[in-house]
Design a protein around this motif. Structure first.
Motif, PDB file in Angstrom:
ATOM      1  N   UNK A 703     144.353  -2.005  32.715  1.00  0.00           N
ATOM      2  CA  UNK A 703     143.139  -2.523  33.345  1.00  0.00           C
ATOM      3  C   UNK A 703     143.177  -4.045  33.448  1.00  0.00           C
ATOM      4  N   UNK A 704     143.621  -4.704  32.383  1.00  0.00           N
ATOM      5  CA  UNK A 704     143.653  -6.169  32.380  1.00  0.00           C
ATOM      6  C   UNK A 704     144.633  -6.697  33.422  1.00  0.00           C
ATOM      7  N   UNK A 705     145.825  -6.114  33.470  1.00  0.00           N
ATOM      8  CA  UNK A 705     146.820  -6.540  34.456  1.00  0.00           C
ATOM      9  C   UNK A 705     146.285  -6.342  35.870  1.00  0.00           C
ATOM     10  N   UNK A 706     145.745  -5.171  36.129  1.00  0.00           N
ATOM     11  CA  UNK A 706     145.241  -4.850  37.463  1.00  0.00           C
ATOM     12  C   UNK A 706     144.095  -5.776  37.857  1.00  0.00           C
ATOM     13  N   UNK A 707     143.204  -6.039  36.901  1.00  0.00           N
ATOM     14  CA  UNK A 707     142.033  -6.882  37.166  1.00  0.00           C
ATOM     15  C   UNK A 707     142.449  -8.296  37.564  1.00  0.00           C
ATOM     16  N   UNK A 708     143.315  -8.920  36.795  1.00  0.00           N
ATOM     17  CA  UNK A 708     143.690 -10.294  37.110  1.00  0.00           C
ATOM     18  C   UNK A 708     144.588 -10.360  38.342  1.00  0.00           C
ATOM     19  N   UNK A 709     145.407  -9.347  38.575  1.00  0.00           N
ATOM     20  CA  UNK A 709     146.165  -9.316  39.822  1.00  0.00           C
ATOM     21  C   UNK A 709     145.219  -9.301  41.021  1.00  0.00           C
ATOM     22  N   UNK A 710     144.191  -8.518  40.887  1.00  0.00           N
ATOM     23  CA  UNK A 710     143.291  -8.324  42.013  1.00  0.00           C
ATOM     24  C   UNK A 710     142.448  -9.561  42.307  1.00  0.00           C
ATOM     25  N   UNK A 711     141.930 -10.172  41.256  1.00  0.00           N
ATOM     26  CA  UNK A 711     140.980 -11.259  41.475  1.00  0.00           C
ATOM     27  C   UNK A 711     141.618 -12.640  41.445  1.00  0.00           C
ATOM     28  N   UNK A 712     142.856 -12.751  40.987  1.00  0.00           N
ATOM     29  CA  UNK A 712     143.534 -14.048  41.020  1.00  0.00           C
ATOM     30  C   UNK A 712     144.651 -14.083  42.052  1.00  0.00           C
ATOM     31  N   UNK A 713     144.864 -12.970  42.731  1.00  0.00           N
ATOM     32  CA  UNK A 713     145.868 -12.934  43.794  1.00  0.00           C
ATOM     33  C   UNK A 713     147.289 -12.907  43.298  1.00  0.00           C
ATOM     34  N   UNK A 714     147.511 -12.416  42.059  1.00  0.00           N
ATOM     35  CA  UNK A 714     148.880 -12.323  41.534  1.00  0.00           C
ATOM     36  C   UNK A 714     149.584 -11.124  42.149  1.00  0.00           C
ATOM     37  N   UNK A 715     150.861 -11.255  42.408  1.00  0.00           N
ATOM     38  CA  UNK A 715     151.632 -10.170  43.022  1.00  0.00           C
ATOM     39  C   UNK A 715     152.461  -9.439  41.986  1.00  0.00           C
ATOM     40  N   UNK A 716     152.745  -8.172  42.252  1.00  0.00           N
ATOM     41  CA  UNK A 716     153.609  -7.395  41.371  1.00  0.00           C
ATOM     42  C   UNK A 716     155.031  -7.950  41.376  1.00  0.00           C
ATOM     43  N   UNK A 717     155.456  -8.548  42.499  1.00  0.00           N
ATOM     44  CA  UNK A 717     156.824  -9.054  42.582  1.00  0.00           C
ATOM     45  C   UNK A 717     157.087 -10.138  41.540  1.00  0.00           C
ATOM     46  N   UNK A 718     156.032 -10.885  41.156  1.00  0.00           N
ATOM     47  CA  UNK A 718     156.218 -11.975  40.196  1.00  0.00           C
ATOM     48  C   UNK A 718     156.636 -11.474  38.829  1.00  0.00           C
ATOM     49  N   UNK A 719     156.423 -10.189  38.572  1.00  0.00           N
ATOM     50  CA  UNK A 719     156.776  -9.638  37.264  1.00  0.00           C
ATOM     51  C   UNK A 719     158.202  -9.132  37.216  1.00  0.00           C
ATOM     52  N   UNK A 720     158.865  -9.105  38.334  1.00  0.00           N
ATOM     53  CA  UNK A 720     160.208  -8.523  38.389  1.00  0.00           C
ATOM     54  C   UNK A 720     161.280  -9.560  38.043  1.00  0.00           C
TER      55      UNK A 720
END
Length: 720
Positions: A703-720
């Motif tokens: 939930x925390x990861x999804x929430x901050x990705x959504x509202x801060x515009x973070x991308x999943x690619x940045x975690x790779x």
């Protein structure tokens, strides 16, 4: 395998205001789209948000274990008894023997079965046999001997023949004696018991209202040191359902309204040294009232039994208060005494100014080791009495565990547990003279280390109240300084607790959680934290600045992040638990245009309720006032009463059994919801103050990861 937790809807229903991506996540579980306060329980459907690959990575990170050192080093320097526990749950106790030569962890069924809650450290009788004291499963205390090769175990049960109840306070290193406290109504008795003759001698009586620390012993058990204090001091952080009173001595001390001559915490602080080779065992007695008026906080005795190390706490001298507070000290220092009470050495150093997060032990009569928090590190220091020099051992940035460190019997090698953002917890060794760098002894978290993909850099910011130094954790390979990147500003619980560089994968401290999934975390200790000196530590309480100076410093730092191009206001988030949750909630309530998203967890939200049902003394210390005297101050420092100003998307985590009442969190949610701001609350069933259930942490992390990705515009690619 980690079992999935589930989500159960609360009966309350509100229009859903989260974005469609989050709506889709909820709909995957079959939940109605009207839910905004969700009970996370054990009996229903899972709430997934990460894909299979990321979930596998999360599961591996959450297997992190903490090593604990249970024994001294064996005489031949080859072995050590250790335990490991799960970091998230603080459970799953596994006891092993560490081969210091090979790094191998040796299994022992006898150890697993017998070592439950030993009085630490476990002692080596020889290279094959260990001995320790612990309370048995059914009450009686036992002395247990165990041969690691044969697995043969012996139990010596220790119990009185009369109808007495009590506790063993500790045993001497050679197991010749133990200290026993017998409960006797209004006055307890402290005995020293010989295990050879089973004779006991009375050494002290403890009136009601007095507490005693575990004793420190010489190597042969002939000399022993006790430190006593007020029960109210020991029970300072125990919550009560009974409303406090303004006249309570704890609150009066915290408010700075009790003169030293009337302060029970000063008056009842004492140390006693007993020398059992003398006909009259009481050899030395120190009382805080006889010295500079500083509390006696702890003691150690040299192996030879001829020198005493005493830790003193300087009372808090808060600006605007008439008298000092002894329950909330501002600094610490040490003195070394001989048994005649002569001061051999006074050790005052910035690294040991504490006040709370430092401790010292003798290696021999001339050498001391100190564990201390300095800045954002917890390190080890060696002090030589002959030269009066305090030397930091060459340990990299990070955190040595508070208790998990031991010196070999020859005094040459130090073994300790250590972690940092880039180093999962392991055991290390280092020469006591610091002549060589540390050597890693274990690979307990090898799989975690293999997938941990983060980097850390020191940062500093100028604020109106001084320089603030911390560290920025980013996905590995990210540009530093960052350029317009999502950053989550994090604060530790407390206030007062240090904020050090350590490995952490829980939502309450997401150092290695969020950056491994593409979201940077900024940790900067603000006013009131340990490790930066007395003035810094006292800054929140000085002139009643709590909920103001700390918040303002963080807002200044956020402004600099934006002005320097590191991030934008649309990319800044804030999170933390307990005081960190309070900080998050107060920041978005008092400064609604700074953070785009907030995840307050286990948060203090209503100072009025907290004073009446919680830590009245802590709030009294921080504010210098009570809610009866200054209701406007308590309203101003309570996020609940400014929640109508919040604009940031908010996700609340709170346990149904948290001592910070969940009703306050529900009300906080409702005020934000009524202001038509995106808000969601997850209430974790049966959870207290922080989430110790692994399954719940798995849900909360997603939930925390999804929430901050959504509202801060973070991308999943940045975690790779």
């Amino acid at each position: 395998m980690i079992l999935p937790c589930s989500v159960l809807l609360n009966r309350r229903s509100h229009p859903l205001k989260f974005a469609l991506g989050f709506l889709a996540t909820l709909m995957l579980t079959g939940l109605p789209a009207t839910a905004e306060i969700i009970n996370v329980g054990f009996d229903h459907e899972e709430l997934p948000t990460l894909d299979e690959g990321e979930l596998s990575k999360l599961d591996t990170l959450q297997t992190t274990r903490l090593p604990l050192i249970l024994s001294d080093v064996s005489p031949d320097r080859s072995r050590l008894v250790i335990a490991t526990i799960d970091r998230l749950s603080q459970a799953d106790w596994q006891v092993k023997i560490l081969n210091l030569n090979t790094g191998e962890l040796e299994d022992s069924l006898a150890l697993e079965y017998e070592v439950l809650s030993p009085t630490i450290p476990i002692q080596w009788v020889d290279n094959e046999t260990i001995r320790f004291v612990q309370e048995g499963l059914f009450g009686p205390w036992e002395i247990i001997s165990l041969n690691r090769n044969t697995g043969i175990v012996s139990h010596t049960t220790v119990y009185p023949t009369e109808d007495e109840s009590g506790e063993i306070l500790g045993a001497s290193p050679d197991f010749s004696r133990f200290a026993l406290r017998v409960y006797e109504g209004d006055e307890d008795t402290i005995y020293l018991v010989s295990l050879q003759s089973l004779d006991r001698i009375e050494v002290a009586r403890m009136p009601e209202g007095m507490a005693i620390q575990p004793p420190a012993w010489s190597a042969n058990g002939q000399q022993v040191v006790f430190v006593t204090s007020s029960v109210e001091e020991r029970g300072l952080y125990e919550r009560t359902p009974f409303s406090p009173t303004l006249s309570d001595p704890v609150n009066q001390d915290a408010l700075g309204r009790t003169p030293p001559e009337d302060n029970m915490f000063l008056q009842q602080s004492a140390l006693k040294v007993y020398d059992l080779t003398n006909p009259e065992p009481l050899q030395l007695e120190l009382e805080a009232i006889d010295g500079e008026g500083h509390l006696l906080a702890g003691a150690d005795i040299s192996p030879e039994g001829d020198r005493i190390l005493v830790k003193y706490l300087e009372p808090g001298q808060v600006e605007g208060r008439e008298h000092p507070t002894y329950l909330y000290p501002q600094g610490s220092y040490y003195q070394v005494y001989d048994l005649d009470g002569n001061v051999i050495e006074t050790i005052k150093a910035p690294a040991l100014s504490g006040p709370l997060e430092n401790s010292g032990r003798f290696v021999d009569a001339d050498t001391l080791i100190f564990h201390a928090t300095v800045g954002t590190n917890r390190h080890l220091y060696v002090y030589e009495l002959e030269t009066s020099e305090l030397t930091a051992l060459p340990i990299p940035d990070g955190s040595v565990d508070f208790e998990a460190w031991r010196v070999s019997q020859d005094g040459q090698t130090l073994i300790y547990a250590f972690s940092s953002v880039t180093q999962p917890p392991e055991l290390f060794s280092i020469p006591l003279d610091g002549s060589e760098p540390p050597t890693q002894l274990t690979d307990i978290n090898a799989e975690v280390a293999a997938i941990n993909n983060v980097q850390v850099n020191p940062v500093s910011f100028e604020t109106r109240t001084g320089l603030r130094e911390g560290f920025l954790i980013q996905p590995a390979g990210a540009a530093f300084p960052p350029q317009k990147s999502p950053i989550v500003f994090w604060q530790q619980g407390g206030p007062g607790f240090s904020m050090t560089n350590e490995f952490a994968i829980e939502v309450e401290m997401p150092f290695n959680l969020l950056p491994n999934f593409g979201i940077s975390v900024l940790s900067v200790p603000l006013a009131g934290r340990e490790g930066f000196g007395p003035e810094f530590y006292r800054l929140q309480a000085d002139d009643n600045n709590f909920g103001q100076v700390d918040i303002a410093e963080g807002i200044e730092i956020a402004s600099q992040l934006v002005s320097q191009g590191w991030s934008t206001y649309d990319q800044l988030g804030v999170t933390g638990c307990s005081y960190g949750g309070y900080y998050s909630a107060q920041a978005i309530a008092r400064f609604p245009d700074v953070f785009a998203a907030a995840n307050p967890q286990c948060s203090l939200l209503d100072a009025f309720t907290e004073w009446q049902l919680g830590y009245s003394s802590l709030l009294s210390y921080l504010t210098g006032l009570t809610p009866m005297e200054a209701p406007e101050v308590y309203q101003q420092i309570s996020p609940l009463y400014s929640a109508m100003q919040i604009k940031a998307a908010t996700m609340i985590f709170h346990g149904s059994d948290d001592f910070l009442q969940v009703d306050m969190a529900r009300n906080f949610h409702d005020v934000i919801e009524n202001n038509e701001v995106p808000v969601m609350m997850y209430e974790f069933e049966g959870v207290g103050h922080s989430i110790f259930d692994i399954g719940f942490q798995r849900v909360a992390a997603q939930l925390q990861i999804d929430f901050f990705r959504q509202y801060l515009g973070a991308s999943e690619e940045a975690s790779e």
